[in-house]
Design a protein around this motif. Structure first.
Motif, PDB file in Angstrom:
ATOM      1  N   LEU A  48      12.778  10.293  -2.752  1.00  0.00           N
ATOM      2  CA  LEU A  48      13.313  10.399  -4.104  1.00  0.00           C
ATOM      3  C   LEU A  48      13.201   9.078  -4.859  1.00  0.00           C
ATOM      4  O   LEU A  48      12.870   9.058  -6.050  1.00  0.00           O
ATOM      5  N   TRP A  49      13.458   7.984  -4.166  1.00  0.00           N
ATOM      6  CA  TRP A  49      13.338   6.673  -4.812  1.00  0.00           C
ATOM      7  C   TRP A  49      11.902   6.400  -5.243  1.00  0.00           C
ATOM      8  O   TRP A  49      11.663   5.717  -6.255  1.00  0.00           O
ATOM      9  N   ALA A  50      10.930   6.909  -4.508  1.00  0.00           N
ATOM     10  CA  ALA A  50       9.518   6.648  -4.817  1.00  0.00           C
ATOM     11  C   ALA A  50       9.126   7.173  -6.194  1.00  0.00           C
ATOM     12  O   ALA A  50       8.111   6.744  -6.760  1.00  0.00           O
ATOM     13  N   GLN A  51       9.919   8.074  -6.744  1.00  0.00           N
ATOM     14  CA  GLN A  51       9.645   8.612  -8.085  1.00  0.00           C
ATOM     15  C   GLN A  51      10.076   7.650  -9.195  1.00  0.00           C
ATOM     16  O   GLN A  51       9.805   7.908 -10.369  1.00  0.00           O
ATOM     17  N   HIS A  52      10.717   6.540  -8.820  1.00  0.00           N
ATOM     18  CA  HIS A  52      11.284   5.632  -9.823  1.00  0.00           C
ATOM     19  C   HIS A  52      10.697   4.224  -9.765  1.00  0.00           C
ATOM     20  O   HIS A  52      11.245   3.318 -10.396  1.00  0.00           O
ATOM     21  N   ILE A  53       9.593   4.035  -9.046  1.00  0.00           N
ATOM     22  CA  ILE A  53       9.120   2.666  -8.804  1.00  0.00           C
ATOM     23  C   ILE A  53       8.294   2.092  -9.954  1.00  0.00           C
ATOM     24  O   ILE A  53       7.714   1.012  -9.814  1.00  0.00           O
ATOM     25  N   ASP A  54       8.259   2.789 -11.090  1.00  0.00           N
ATOM     26  CA  ASP A  54       7.568   2.236 -12.252  1.00  0.00           C
ATOM     27  C   ASP A  54       8.472   2.177 -13.478  1.00  0.00           C
ATOM     28  O   ASP A  54       8.002   1.987 -14.602  1.00  0.00           O
ATOM     29  N   GLU A  55       9.782   2.302 -13.271  1.00  0.00           N
ATOM     30  CA  GLU A  55      10.700   2.396 -14.410  1.00  0.00           C
ATOM     31  C   GLU A  55      11.227   1.036 -14.863  1.00  0.00           C
ATOM     32  O   GLU A  55      11.239   0.719 -16.048  1.00  0.00           O
ATOM     33  N   PHE A  56      11.725   0.228 -13.928  1.00  0.00           N
ATOM     34  CA  PHE A  56      12.204  -1.127 -14.211  1.00  0.00           C
ATOM     35  C   PHE A  56      13.217  -1.146 -15.359  1.00  0.00           C
ATOM     36  O   PHE A  56      13.020  -1.777 -16.392  1.00  0.00           O
ATOM     37  N   THR A  57      14.305  -0.426 -15.135  1.00  0.00           N
ATOM     38  CA  THR A  57      15.391  -0.412 -16.118  1.00  0.00           C
ATOM     39  C   THR A  57      16.427  -1.482 -15.807  1.00  0.00           C
ATOM     40  O   THR A  57      16.856  -2.207 -16.699  1.00  0.00           O
ATOM     41  N   VAL A  58      16.860  -1.561 -14.552  1.00  0.00           N
ATOM     42  CA  VAL A  58      17.726  -2.664 -14.107  1.00  0.00           C
ATOM     43  C   VAL A  58      17.297  -3.045 -12.693  1.00  0.00           C
ATOM     44  O   VAL A  58      16.954  -2.183 -11.873  1.00  0.00           O
ATOM     45  N   LEU A  59      17.321  -4.333 -12.406  1.00  0.00           N
ATOM     46  CA  LEU A  59      16.842  -4.830 -11.115  1.00  0.00           C
ATOM     47  C   LEU A  59      17.686  -4.303  -9.959  1.00  0.00           C
ATOM     48  O   LEU A  59      17.191  -4.180  -8.831  1.00  0.00           O
ATOM     49  N   PHE A  60      18.931  -3.989 -10.221  1.00  0.00           N
ATOM     50  CA  PHE A  60      19.792  -3.408  -9.195  1.00  0.00           C
ATOM     51  C   PHE A  60      19.149  -2.160  -8.591  1.00  0.00           C
ATOM     52  O   PHE A  60      19.097  -1.989  -7.376  1.00  0.00           O
ATOM     53  N   TYR A  61      18.644  -1.282  -9.453  1.00  0.00           N
ATOM     54  CA  TYR A  61      18.009  -0.055  -8.959  1.00  0.00           C
ATOM     55  C   TYR A  61      16.667  -0.351  -8.304  1.00  0.00           C
ATOM     56  O   TYR A  61      16.324   0.240  -7.276  1.00  0.00           O
ATOM     57  N   ASP A  62      15.897  -1.255  -8.875  1.00  0.00           N
ATOM     58  CA  ASP A  62      14.612  -1.605  -8.266  1.00  0.00           C
ATOM     59  C   ASP A  62      14.822  -2.194  -6.874  1.00  0.00           C
ATOM     60  O   ASP A  62      14.044  -1.923  -5.955  1.00  0.00           O
ATOM     61  N   GLY A  63      15.872  -2.993  -6.724  1.00  0.00           N
ATOM     62  CA  GLY A  63      16.167  -3.555  -5.407  1.00  0.00           C
ATOM     63  C   GLY A  63      16.503  -2.471  -4.400  1.00  0.00           C
ATOM     64  O   GLY A  63      16.093  -2.544  -3.236  1.00  0.00           O
ATOM     65  N   HIS A  64      17.223  -1.447  -4.822  1.00  0.00           N
ATOM     66  CA  HIS A  64      17.549  -0.344  -3.920  1.00  0.00           C
ATOM     67  C   HIS A  64      16.320   0.511  -3.612  1.00  0.00           C
ATOM     68  O   HIS A  64      16.159   0.994  -2.480  1.00  0.00           O
ATOM     69  N   ALA A  65      15.461   0.702  -4.613  1.00  0.00           N
ATOM     70  CA  ALA A  65      14.214   1.436  -4.363  1.00  0.00           C
ATOM     71  C   ALA A  65      13.376   0.707  -3.320  1.00  0.00           C
ATOM     72  O   ALA A  65      12.811   1.327  -2.404  1.00  0.00           O
ATOM     73  N   ALA A  66      13.301  -0.616  -3.442  1.00  0.00           N
ATOM     74  CA  ALA A  66      12.534  -1.413  -2.484  1.00  0.00           C
ATOM     75  C   ALA A  66      13.183  -1.388  -1.102  1.00  0.00           C
ATOM     76  O   ALA A  66      12.499  -1.263  -0.081  1.00  0.00           O
ATOM     77  N   LEU A  67      14.507  -1.496  -1.063  1.00  0.00           N
ATOM     78  CA  LEU A  67      15.210  -1.446   0.220  1.00  0.00           C
ATOM     79  C   LEU A  67      14.995  -0.096   0.893  1.00  0.00           C
ATOM     80  O   LEU A  67      14.769  -0.023   2.114  1.00  0.00           O
ATOM     81  N   SER A  68      15.040   0.957   0.118  1.00  0.00           N
ATOM     82  CA  SER A  68      14.851   2.295   0.671  1.00  0.00           C
ATOM     83  C   SER A  68      13.464   2.439   1.284  1.00  0.00           C
ATOM     84  O   SER A  68      13.303   2.992   2.378  1.00  0.00           O
ATOM     85  N   ALA A  69      12.442   1.934   0.589  1.00  0.00           N
ATOM     86  CA  ALA A  69      11.078   1.982   1.128  1.00  0.00           C
ATOM     87  C   ALA A  69      10.962   1.137   2.388  1.00  0.00           C
ATOM     88  O   ALA A  69      10.296   1.527   3.360  1.00  0.00           O
ATOM     89  N   ALA A  70      11.620  -0.029   2.386  1.00  0.00           N
ATOM     90  CA  ALA A  70      11.572  -0.894   3.567  1.00  0.00           C
ATOM     91  C   ALA A  70      12.230  -0.234   4.768  1.00  0.00           C
ATOM     92  O   ALA A  70      11.773  -0.396   5.909  1.00  0.00           O
ATOM     93  N   MET A  71      13.276   0.527   4.541  1.00  0.00           N
ATOM     94  CA  MET A  71      13.987   1.179   5.640  1.00  0.00           C
ATOM     95  C   MET A  71      13.114   2.192   6.375  1.00  0.00           C
ATOM     96  O   MET A  71      13.318   2.449   7.560  1.00  0.00           O
ATOM     97  N   VAL A  72      12.148   2.765   5.668  1.00  0.00           N
ATOM     98  CA  VAL A  72      11.260   3.747   6.313  1.00  0.00           C
ATOM     99  C   VAL A  72       9.876   3.158   6.578  1.00  0.00           C
ATOM    100  O   VAL A  72       8.952   3.869   6.967  1.00  0.00           O
ATOM    101  N   GLY A  73       9.729   1.846   6.342  1.00  0.00           N
ATOM    102  CA  GLY A  73       8.462   1.178   6.631  1.00  0.00           C
ATOM    103  C   GLY A  73       7.331   1.562   5.702  1.00  0.00           C
ATOM    104  O   GLY A  73       6.154   1.494   6.086  1.00  0.00           O
ATOM    105  N   ASP A  74       7.641   1.933   4.470  1.00  0.00           N
ATOM    106  CA  ASP A  74       6.613   2.370   3.529  1.00  0.00           C
ATOM    107  C   ASP A  74       6.058   1.162   2.775  1.00  0.00           C
ATOM    108  O   ASP A  74       6.401   0.914   1.616  1.00  0.00           O
ATOM    109  N   THR A  75       5.173   0.421   3.426  1.00  0.00           N
ATOM    110  CA  THR A  75       4.600  -0.776   2.798  1.00  0.00           C
ATOM    111  C   THR A  75       3.715  -0.407   1.612  1.00  0.00           C
ATOM    112  O   THR A  75       3.617  -1.176   0.647  1.00  0.00           O
ATOM    113  N   SER A  76       3.071   0.752   1.665  1.00  0.00           N
ATOM    114  CA  SER A  76       2.217   1.182   0.557  1.00  0.00           C
ATOM    115  C   SER A  76       3.040   1.355  -0.723  1.00  0.00           C
ATOM    116  O   SER A  76       2.625   0.935  -1.806  1.00  0.00           O
ATOM    117  N   CYS A  77       4.198   1.962  -0.598  1.00  0.00           N
ATOM    118  CA  CYS A  77       5.083   2.138  -1.750  1.00  0.00           C
ATOM    119  C   CYS A  77       5.503   0.788  -2.320  1.00  0.00           C
ATOM    120  O   CYS A  77       5.514   0.592  -3.544  1.00  0.00           O
TER     121      CYS A  77
END
Length: 333
Positions: A222-251
């Motif tokens: 679900l977070w992968a649908q928001h990786i081009d929005e850049f509305t607040v860094l708080f959310y971008d940081g969580h999107a990145a953390l979520s991808a890191a938790m599943v090892g999605d380096t491509s994302c």
């Protein structure tokens, strides 16, 4: 005043129009100050109070969370609508500024005026949490659940606080039950606020050495649908953390590419300033973490996390996940 495009406007209308124009340009700090100025002349303007308060949170100007409601609270009397609401905001602001006795007093006034005020309940929960009174926070939420659980949308976030409380008390079954029944349910429409709660809880569970049962997979999708929005860094940081938790380096690599395009774009405003200063290190740190390069990840997060805590959207409780993740990385170095 007279506006050539909008015709005759009153002073009050003109000020609100200015704030909306500033908000549209993503100049959230300017809009925040405009709403503050509106309140100086129109202290019972609840819309200005709400948005001035919220923009204080969005831009990391924590003092505004206290000063906005404090500037108008004396104008609200017990018999008036929104008396409790303003005290609930003041409770949260005092809490975020570390003035816990005053926070507790304001929160008590808010809940006495209107026990169903979910924001006031939430604020009092923060008062306990910020003083490491975890057991008191959990008991408070259990005792008042008949009130706040009736909320149409904000109850999901209060459930996040409840789940975190159970986790801190090492009541893992209870924590996961609350997550599965309430927190995760709120993410299904892709709402970024709800997704940040879910991601943060699951990372905290990992930090505590507990098995997440693969729950982070659906959140990362679900977070992968928001990786081009850049509305607040708080959310971008969580999107990145979520991808890191599943090892999605491509994302994460795609997110860094999107970040570069965002920084080169004509968009302006507070978030762009903060992201240009700290966003790259934050996301690169998550990318390094996903690749198992914990030393590099720790270095990147250490270079950004203190300013992220100070300048981006969210409460101390919400933003603490970035500190906790940094500490975890240092443990593995």
């Amino acid at each position: 005043g007279i506006n050539a495009e909008y015709g005759e406007l009153s002073d009050w209308e003109g000020r609100h129009l200015l704030a909306v124009q500033q908000f549209y340009r993503e100049d959230y700090v300017a809009a925040m100050y405009t709403y503050r100025d509106i309140l100086e002349k129109y202290p019972l303007d609840l819309h200005a109070c709400n948005l001035g308060f919220e923009l204080g949170a969005v831009t990391g100007h924590t003092e505004f969370l206290r000063d906005v409601p404090l500037s108008v609270v004396e104008h609200y009397k017990p018999h008036m609508p929104h008396y409790g609401l303003v005290h609930g905001k003041l409770c949260f602001g005092y809490c975020e500024m570390g003035q816990y006795d005053r926070a507790g007093k304001s929160g008590g006034i808010a809940l006495e005026a209107f026990p169903l005020d979910s924001w006031a309940v939430h604020s009092m929960c923060h008062v306990h949490e910020n003083q490491a009174q975890t057991e008191e926070a959990v008991k408070f939420l259990e005792r008042t659940s008949g009130d706040w659980s009736r909320g149409a949308n904000f109850s999901q976030h209060i459930y996040w606080h409840q789940a975190n409380g159970y986790l801190q008390l090492q009541q893992y079954e209870e924590a996961l039950a609350v997550y599965d029944e309430h927190v995760e349910k709120g993410t299904r429409n892709g709402n970024t606020f709800s997704l940040s709660d879910a991601c943060s809880f699951l990372m905290r569970l990992r930090i505590d050495g507990q098995n997440t049962g693969g729950r982070e997979e659906s959140i990362a999708r679900l977070w992968a649908q928001h990786i081009d929005e850049f509305t607040v860094l708080f959310y971008d940081g969580h999107a990145a953390l979520s991808a890191a938790m599943v090892g999605d380096t491509s994302c994460l690599q795609t997110m860094l590419e999107n970040l570069g395009e965002y920084l080169k774009s004509d968009r302006g405003g507070w978030n762009k300033i903060v992201t240009s200063q700290h966003g790259t290190d934050l996301i690169q740190g998550m990318l390094a973490m996903s690749a198992g390069e914990y030393g590099e990840a720790a270095d990147k997060l250490l270079s950004s996390v203190s300013e992220v805590m100070r300048k981006v959207y969210g409460s101390k409780s919400q933003k603490s996940i970035f500190l906790l993740t940094t500490v975890l990385l240092l443990y593995f170095v």
